[in-house]
Design a protein around this motif. Structure first.
Motif, PDB file in Angstrom:
ATOM      1  N   GLN A 116      22.216 -57.461 -85.547  1.00 34.86           N
ATOM      2  CA  GLN A 116      21.843 -58.359 -84.446  1.00 34.86           C
ATOM      3  C   GLN A 116      22.303 -59.790 -84.723  1.00 34.86           C
ATOM      4  N   GLU A 117      22.185 -60.224 -85.992  1.00 35.81           N
ATOM      5  CA  GLU A 117      22.593 -61.581 -86.348  1.00 35.81           C
ATOM      6  C   GLU A 117      24.095 -61.769 -86.136  1.00 35.81           C
ATOM      7  N   ASP A 160      24.744 -61.989 -82.412  1.00 35.15           N
ATOM      8  CA  ASP A 160      24.351 -63.303 -81.913  1.00 35.15           C
ATOM      9  C   ASP A 160      25.387 -64.364 -82.276  1.00 35.15           C
ATOM     10  N   THR A 170      27.608 -66.492 -79.664  1.00 35.84           N
ATOM     11  CA  THR A 170      27.545 -67.961 -79.702  1.00 35.84           C
ATOM     12  C   THR A 170      28.937 -68.551 -79.799  1.00 35.84           C
TER      13      THR A 170
END
Length: 84
Positions: free
Chosen positions: A3-4, A7, A11
């Motif tokens: 998930q990181e 993300d 971004t």
């Protein structure tokens, strides 16, 4: 994919997209925020000037109509002009 990582990827993609959009608009030199504030200020000034111009035009027309009515009433009542 974690998930990181997702993300971070999203971004970076969003930042690149925003940079490309600003560059397309000619606002990529770091002064975009100031330029947009100035444009908003100019737009607000334009709106105020337009509003004031309409108010002035309406006041002039209203004053003209009222003055015509007063002159007409004075003539009708033989207060001004005409045979005495």
């Amino acid at each position: 994919m974690r998930q990181e990582d997702l993300d971070e990827l999203l971004t970076r993609a969003a930042e690149r997209g925003a940079e490309r959009c600003l560059a397309h608009l000619g606002l990529e030199n770091g002064h975009a925020a100031r330029d947009i504030r100035e444009l908003r200020g100019l737009l607000d000034a334009w709106r105020d000037a337009r509003h004031t111009a309409w108010q002035t035009a309406i006041r002039v027309v209203t004053t003209g109509i009222l003055a015509s009515l007063l002159v007409g009433a004075a003539i009708k009542l033989k207060l001004v002009g005409g045979p005495q």
